[in-house]
Every structure is written in structure tokens, then in C-alpha cells.
Design a protein around this motif. Structure first.
Motif, short mmCIF file in Angstrom:
data_model
loop_
_atom_site.label_atom_id
_atom_site.label_comp_id
_atom_site.label_asym_id
_atom_site.label_seq_id
_atom_site.Cartn_x
_atom_site.Cartn_y
_atom_site.Cartn_z
N VAL A 1 98.00 20.32 26.83
CA VAL A 1 97.19 20.24 25.61
C VAL A 1 97.12 21.56 24.85
CG1 VAL A 1 95.76 18.36 26.51
CG2 VAL A 1 95.07 20.74 26.92
N GLU A 2 97.80 22.57 25.36
CA GLU A 2 97.77 23.87 24.69
C GLU A 2 98.26 23.73 23.25
OE1 GLU A 2 99.05 23.34 27.60
OE2 GLU A 2 97.73 24.47 28.95
N ALA A 3 97.54 24.33 22.31
CA ALA A 3 97.88 24.39 20.89
C ALA A 3 97.65 23.05 20.17
CB ALA A 3 99.33 24.84 20.67
N ASP B 1 103.77 5.85 14.50
CA ASP B 1 102.54 6.23 13.78
C ASP B 1 101.64 7.17 14.59
OD1 ASP B 1 103.50 4.60 11.81
OD2 ASP B 1 102.16 2.94 12.25
N TRP B 2 101.96 8.45 14.53
CA TRP B 2 101.22 9.46 15.30
C TRP B 2 100.30 10.29 14.40
CZ3 TRP B 2 101.35 9.68 20.58
CH2 TRP B 2 102.31 8.88 21.21
N GLU B 3 99.67 9.65 13.43
CA GLU B 3 98.84 10.37 12.45
C GLU B 3 97.48 10.78 12.99
OE1 GLU B 3 98.94 7.42 9.41
OE2 GLU B 3 101.12 7.37 9.62
N GLU B 4 97.11 10.29 14.18
CA GLU B 4 95.85 10.69 14.82
C GLU B 4 96.11 11.48 16.09
OE1 GLU B 4 93.05 10.15 13.37
OE2 GLU B 4 93.56 8.63 11.88
N PHE B 5 97.35 11.90 16.32
CA PHE B 5 97.72 12.57 17.56
C PHE B 5 96.97 13.89 17.72
CE2 PHE B 5 100.52 15.82 19.53
CZ PHE B 5 100.56 15.31 20.82
N GLY B 6 96.62 14.18 18.94
CA GLY B 6 95.98 15.46 19.23
C GLY B 6 95.34 15.44 20.61
#
Length: 370
Positions: free
Chosen positions: A148-150, A232-237
Motif C-alpha cells: 500500500v506504499e504511496a 474501471d479503477w477510478e476508485e482505486f487506492g
């Protein structure tokens, strides 16, 4: 995403002409100069502009123009972030179309074309592959095990706690359908539900420990050559893995709810009329029918995860419950009167959201044991 054969008059459309010109320039920066010969619109309505472009090389690409107003101001950056994540961590990133190039000035993303059939369509056709449940569990397990870094923390707008607690902005309210006016009033006056939604948001904020998709739905899974691909990775994080698990299971159940008025999936013929009791009983039957498949997903997921917090299963179940309410909110925006079966689904979702621990095991999310 099933594509239709419509062909817009893109030569005379300034928006499409701009997209075509920008796409040709982006592709030229990544390889030989090519020309667009045809523009095809997807057979769905989304929050962003989307087109399949045929090239004179014989290839096709998928162009997406992000709408910051509809998709959120971070949607472009999050899409770029996933493309970078996929390059750096291919063992954790689910298969999907490669991002070829992008243009921040136009909020334009150009991907490899991803043919195939969406899982949403396969569900309607009763052709969901037997390996989908376990395959999805393994896929999400690998993603959630990634670094999850960055990664920026996610903040999905649902549940919409401010709107539930404080009210709808006037500019949005004046566009409401009659169904939305009635349904939102009921939700806002349900103080127990509003508190449960707020608790879920707080609970989620304390467990942002993994890379997540953030907005999983069946139509974002495509099957091509027996391989599951995710779009559709527009909420990725960096977020709570329970959101991916619960939302996907909730979407699965919601699609089954839509089948309540049919005899698909081996169910008996529905009654000619539904009252609230009959509708709830019918939905419960469908949920029991799906629980073994959700359990398969969860079991395969657990096999991929080295460790997880003790409350993951319960949070996933809470997200499942909210998703049933959320889908009814979305449905209300399209109709003048919310169908009774949708109201019943929201009622079932409310019960699950209020006491997720009571329903977790029955829905397939048994307690996690390492």
C-alpha cells in the motif's frame, strides 16, 4: 460491457473529433502514427465518455474521457495509480486492459480494447461460469495482499452520510424524481439506519489497510478466454478490503433480487402479485440460493490472505446490506414510483446493515480463522 454497432457522426461532432484527434496524438507518442477509421459507442450509459476506436492498423482501442463532476476529481489520478500499480506488482494486480497512454489536459485515458462478455450479461443469460466464485475470491485475495506504499486513501461517496444527516443540496434536490423525494425522506427520518451508515463509514476509515478496487460491480468483470478481467479503477487506492467483498456480494444478491419476479435460477414461478411479506420471503429464498457461491468466494479469498482482522467478515456483511439500500436509491432516480420489490430489497438490506454479525455466516462470510 456489450457493444452495439452504432456509429456516431464523429466527423461533425466537436467533442468526438477532439477525442479522436487527441487519441491519435497519444498513440503516435507511444508508437507508429495511426488513424482512427471508426468510432463505436458502448451499449451502456456511464458517468464518463467512452468509445471504442477502430484504427487503420486493424486494431481497436478503448478511449475514456473522465468526467470530474460525475466520477470525482480524483478519478483520473486513481486510474493512473492503478496502471502504475499493475506494472510494479503484476502478481497482485487483477488482469485487465493495459493503459496505453493518457492526457491529463483532456482527462483522457486510452486502453487496450477489452473484448469479451460482462458478468452482468452472463448472469442475465444464466451462463455464469462455475469457476467465477472461487476465481473472484483468489483475485481479490491477491489484490488485497499487495503493498500500500504511496497509495492514496480512498473515500467513496457511499454511504452518503452528509446527505442522510444534513440533507440534499438544493441543486440536486430540484432534479429528484418523485420516487427519490419519497425514498430519501424515509431514509433521512430513519435515525437508526442513518446512525448505522455513519458507523459503517467510521468503521471503514479505521481499516484502510489494503489496495482495493473500491467500486466493484458485476459489469466490471469481463470474461475472455475463460479469464476474468477487471475494469474501471477510478476508485482505486488504499482502503478497507471489506468494501470490495461486501459490495460485490451485495451486487450479486441485488441482481438476484431483480430475478425475484422471474423463475430463473430454478426458482418456482413468482406470484401474480407481491405484498411486502411475499416479496421479503422471495428475496430471502434467493439469498439462501446464492450463499454457497458467496461462501466459495470467501473460502478462496481466505486461502490467499496471510492474515486479516477479526471483524473483516462482519464489515463485509454490513457493506452487503448497505449495497441493497444503495441500489434502491439508484433505482429511485429512474422511476416515478419505486417498485415494491426494490423497497423490500432495501428493507432486507437495512436489517443486514443494522446487525451484520447476525447474518454474516448465513450469507457466506464465516468468521476468519488463520
Amino acid at each position: 460491457m456489450t457493444l452495439t454497432a452504432t456509429r456516431p457522426t464523429w466527423h461533425s461532432d466537436p467533442v468526438l473529433r477532439g477525442v479522436v484527434d487527441a487519441t491519435e496524438d497519444l498513440l503516435a507518442s507511444a508508437g507508429p502514427r495511426v488513424r482512427v477509421t471508426e468510432v463505436t459507442s458502448p451499449g451502456f450509459i456511464g458517468r464518463n465518455g467512452a468509445w471504442v476506436l477502430a484504427l487503420d492498423s486493424g486494431e481497436r482501442v478503448f478511449a475514456k474521457q473522465i468526467s470530474p463532476d460525475k466520477a470525482g476529481p480524483a478519478a483520473f489520478d486513481r486510474s493512473i495509480a492503478f496502471a502504475s500499480f499493475a506494472l510494479k506488482h503484476p502478481l497482485h494486480a487483477p488482469p485487465g486492459p493495459r493503459l496505453i497512454s493518457s492526457c491529463r489536459e483532456r482527462d483522457l485515458l486510452v486502453f487496450e480494447h477489452c473484448p469479451g462478455v460482462s458478468l452482468a450479461q452472463l448472469l442475465v443469460d444464466e451462463r455464469i461460469p462455475a469457476h467465477f466464485s472461487a476465481g473472484t475470491g483468489r483475485l481479490l485475495g491477491r489484490l488485497h495482499s499487495g503493498p500500500v506504499e504511496a497509495l492514496a486513501r480512498t473515500y467513496h461517496p457511499s454511504p452518503p452520510v452528509p446527505a442522510l444527516q444534513e440533507g440534499i443540496p438544493q441543486e440536486r434536490y430540484v432534479e429528484f424524481t418523485l420516487a427519490e423525494i419519497r425514498f430519501w425522506a424515509e431514509l433521512q427520518q430513519d435515525s437508526t439506519l442513518v446512525q448505522a451508515a455513519a458507523d459503517l463509514r467510521h468503521w471503514e476509515s479505521e481499516h484502510q489497510t489494503a489496495p482495493i478496487h473500491g467500486d466493484l460491480r458485476l459489469d466490471q468483470f469481463h470474461l475472455r478466454d475463460a479469464e476474468l478481467r477487471v475494469l474501471d479503477w477510478e476508485e482505486f487506492g488504499r482502503g478497507d478490503p471489506a468494501r470490495d467483498l461486501g459490495t460485490l456480494a451485495g451486487e450479486w444478491i441485488y441482481r438476484a433480487v431483480l430475478d425475484v419476479v422471474t423463475s430463473r435460477a430454478g426458482a418456482p414461478a413468482p406470484p401474480l402479485q407481491f405484498d411486502s411479506v411475499a416479496a421479503t420471503e422471495r428475496i430471502t429464498e434467493r439469498m439462501h440460493h446464492l450463499a454457497p457461491q458467496i461462501r466459495q468466494m470467501w473460502t478462496a479469498y481466505r486461502a490467499q490472505i496471510a492474515r486479516a482482522d477479526d471483524e473483516l467478515a462482519v464489515r463485509a456483511t454490513a457493506h452487503l446490506g448497505w449495497h441493497l439500500v444503495d441500489r434502491s436509491i439508484a433505482r429511485a432516480s429512474l422511476v416515478a414510483k419505486l417498485p415494491g420489490i426494490e423497497r423490500a430489497a432495501a428493507g432486507v438490506g437495512r436489517k443486514i446493515l443494522l446487525t451484520p454479525g447476525r447474518y454474516a455466516a448465513a450469507l457466506g462470510f464465516e468468521e476468519f480463522t488463520s
